[in-house]
Design a protein around this motif. Structure first.
Motif, PDB file in Angstrom:
ATOM      1  N   MET A 191       0.544  -1.190  -0.064  1.00  0.00           N
ATOM      2  CA  MET A 191       0.051   0.355   0.304  1.00  0.00           C
ATOM      3  C   MET A 191       0.676   1.129   0.170  1.00  0.00           C
ATOM      4  SD  MET A 191      -1.688   0.350   3.692  1.00  0.00           S
ATOM      5  CE  MET A 191      -1.428  -1.357   4.145  1.00  0.00           C
ATOM      6  N   ARG A 192       0.053   2.146  -0.495  1.00  0.00           N
ATOM      7  CA  ARG A 192       1.929   4.065  -0.859  1.00  0.00           C
ATOM      8  C   ARG A 192      -0.078   4.660   0.015  1.00  0.00           C
ATOM      9  NH1 ARG A 192       5.447   5.715  -2.886  1.00  0.00           N
ATOM     10  NH2 ARG A 192       5.614   4.314  -4.098  1.00  0.00           N
ATOM     11  N   VAL A 213      -4.277   4.555  -1.215  1.00  0.00           N
ATOM     12  CA  VAL A 213      -4.392   4.936   0.565  1.00  0.00           C
ATOM     13  C   VAL A 213      -4.237   6.524   0.853  1.00  0.00           C
ATOM     14  CG1 VAL A 213      -5.000   3.887   3.037  1.00  0.00           C
ATOM     15  CG2 VAL A 213      -4.444   2.990   1.227  1.00  0.00           C
ATOM     16  N   LEU A 214      -5.959   7.020   1.053  1.00  0.00           N
ATOM     17  CA  LEU A 214      -5.753   8.415   1.664  1.00  0.00           C
ATOM     18  C   LEU A 214      -6.015   8.385   2.812  1.00  0.00           C
ATOM     19  CD1 LEU A 214      -6.548  11.748   0.514  1.00  0.00           C
ATOM     20  CD2 LEU A 214      -8.607  10.673   1.188  1.00  0.00           C
ATOM     21  N   SER A 215      -4.370   9.288   3.523  1.00  0.00           N
ATOM     22  CA  SER A 215      -4.745  10.221   4.675  1.00  0.00           C
ATOM     23  C   SER A 215      -5.256  11.119   4.886  1.00  0.00           C
ATOM     24  CB  SER A 215      -3.240  10.007   5.371  1.00  0.00           C
ATOM     25  OG  SER A 215      -3.267  10.333   7.488  1.00  0.00           O
ATOM     26  N   ALA A 216      -6.293  11.741   5.157  1.00  0.00           N
ATOM     27  CA  ALA A 216      -6.830  12.475   5.401  1.00  0.00           C
ATOM     28  C   ALA A 216      -6.781  13.879   5.663  1.00  0.00           C
ATOM     29  CB  ALA A 216      -8.208  13.052   4.113  1.00  0.00           C
ATOM     30  N   ARG A 256      -8.535   2.742  -1.213  1.00  0.00           N
ATOM     31  CA  ARG A 256      -8.852   3.191   0.851  1.00  0.00           C
ATOM     32  C   ARG A 256      -9.186   4.162   1.660  1.00  0.00           C
ATOM     33  NH1 ARG A 256      -9.507  -1.379  -1.887  1.00  0.00           N
ATOM     34  NH2 ARG A 256      -8.967  -3.536  -0.764  1.00  0.00           N
ATOM     35  N   ILE A 257      -9.206   4.811   2.686  1.00  0.00           N
ATOM     36  CA  ILE A 257      -8.999   5.739   3.193  1.00  0.00           C
ATOM     37  C   ILE A 257      -8.978   5.345   4.475  1.00  0.00           C
ATOM     38  CG2 ILE A 257     -10.708   7.060   4.598  1.00  0.00           C
ATOM     39  CD1 ILE A 257     -12.762   7.288   2.263  1.00  0.00           C
ATOM     40  N   LEU A 258      -8.305   5.761   5.301  1.00  0.00           N
ATOM     41  CA  LEU A 258      -7.008   5.406   6.300  1.00  0.00           C
ATOM     42  C   LEU A 258      -7.750   5.803   7.578  1.00  0.00           C
ATOM     43  CD1 LEU A 258      -4.734   3.818   7.600  1.00  0.00           C
ATOM     44  CD2 LEU A 258      -3.417   6.214   7.812  1.00  0.00           C
TER      45      LEU A 258
END
Length: 361
Positions: A191-192, A213-216, A256-258
């Motif tokens: 994953m990135r 993978v989004l880290s918002a 994905r959303i972290l």
């Protein structure tokens, strides 16, 4: 008769005094025990004396495994030893039931989702991705060994690539490239994790089989991901502090959303950054690498890191392994507090919770 009355009066007089003395003594003992108990821990709840020695039953459990075999529950056991309040269950990614996660409902981004529920943007994203885990192959593993590959210049010339690729889950951050650096950083990417401003902007540089993978960190980040999922053209740049990717060449089921709880936990509990009423402010945002490590503590049986460590004594050293930016650039960041963050990471290394392959922490 007079003596009996005197004796009785004396007893009645002494009873309340004895009761008061008992309560005074008990409260003193309780206060003393409480003080002694508190003195064993630092402000964040970590033991001041980090004990690396596992209980006998765990020594026996892991001692019977073959050399190099993955140790089930090892990270949790180690973390609980140095941080007794650690609670493992925390899902890696958001799924359609994310509103049940009470720990993120009270905070706005980046520490939670308080302002996002009404807009239903997350609902739209999750409905499109339809996938909320690492995937069947990794989910079925009885024991997962994870490595977080940082972007530090310390990775250069270490020849750790083949060792990194042996881990079950290889986590990379932002736009750090793999092609051309395989000898030092490996070629495998599970994953990135990134945010809009940190995402790879050239489509050809994306791995073909990794999770995006989004880290918002702000509400706008969710809107950006929705555009990426729907393959809509991004027509505006308001709300971003620098240019962002216009396209992410991954299918919706690979996005994905972290869970934002990891940012909240790393910042407020593990590191002890200023709370700032739950809002993003100066010096209270952990680096993405520390967020990824926090995620791994909850979801991996063994955790290693490589490419971590900012040595601010060498301001002219390379900040990242893939570019010429100098270490001095990290001092200009207003959102991070590298010194306090390093204190937390050192606790994890000293307590045997994580293994640092590049010895930079």
């Amino acid at each position: 008769m007079v003596r009996m009355k005197t004796t009785r009066s004396f007893i009645f007089l002494m009873c309340p005094i004895m009761v008061l003395l008992f309560f005074f003594y008990s409260s003193g003992r309780l206060h003393l025990n409480s003080s002694l108990q508190k003195s064993r821990f630092d402000k964040q709840g970590f033991l001041l004396k980090l004990n690396r020695k596992l209980p006998l039953e765990l020594q026996y459990k892991y001692g019977n495994l073959s050399k190099g075999e993955c140790k089930p529950g090892y990270t949790e056991a180690r973390m609980t030893l140095i941080y007794p309040e650690f609670v493992k269950p925390a899902p890696m990614f958001l799924d359609p039931n994310f509103k049940r996660l009470s720990k993120i409902s009270s905070y706005p981004p980046p520490f939670g989702l308080k302002t996002q529920v009404k807009e239903r943007i997350i609902d739209y994203i999750l409905a499109a991705t339809k996938s909320y885990s690492l995937g069947p192959e990794l989910d079925s593993l009885r024991c997962k060994r994870c490595i977080i590959v940082g972007n530090g210049g310390i990775l250069s010339n270490k020849s750790l690539g083949s060792k990194i690729d042996q881990y079950d889950v290889v986590v990379r951050l932002n736009e750090a490239p793999v092609a051309g650096f395989e000898k030092d950083v490996g070629s495998k990417t599970t994953m990135r994790i990134t945010y809009p401003e940190g995402a790879i902007q050239k489509s050809e540089r994306y791995e073909k089989s990794s999770l995006f993978v989004l880290s918002a960190f702000k509400p706008m980040d969710f809107r950006w991901l929705l555009h990426m999922v729907k393959r809509d053209r991004l027509r505006y740049m308001d709300g971003f502090w620098k240019s962002v990717a216009r396209v992410v060449p991954r299918e919706p089921q690979d996005m994905r959303i972290l869970n934002p709880y990891f940012i909240q936990e790393a910042s407020f509990r593990f590191i002890g950054f200023p709370h700032n009423n739950g809002l993003m402010g100066k010096g209270n945002i952990p680096t993405l690498g520390t967020v990824a490590i926090t995620m791994a503590l909850h979801n991996c049986d063994e955790v290693a890191v490589a490419g971590f460590g900012y040595d601010l004594n060498f301001l002219h050293a390379p900040l990242h392994y893939y570019e010429k930016l100098k270490m001095s650039a990290i001092k200009e960041s207003w959102t991070h507090n590298i010194y306090k963050e390093k204190e937390f990471l050192r606790k994890l290394v000293k307590g045997g919770v994580i293994q640092d392959l590049t010895n930079g922490i």
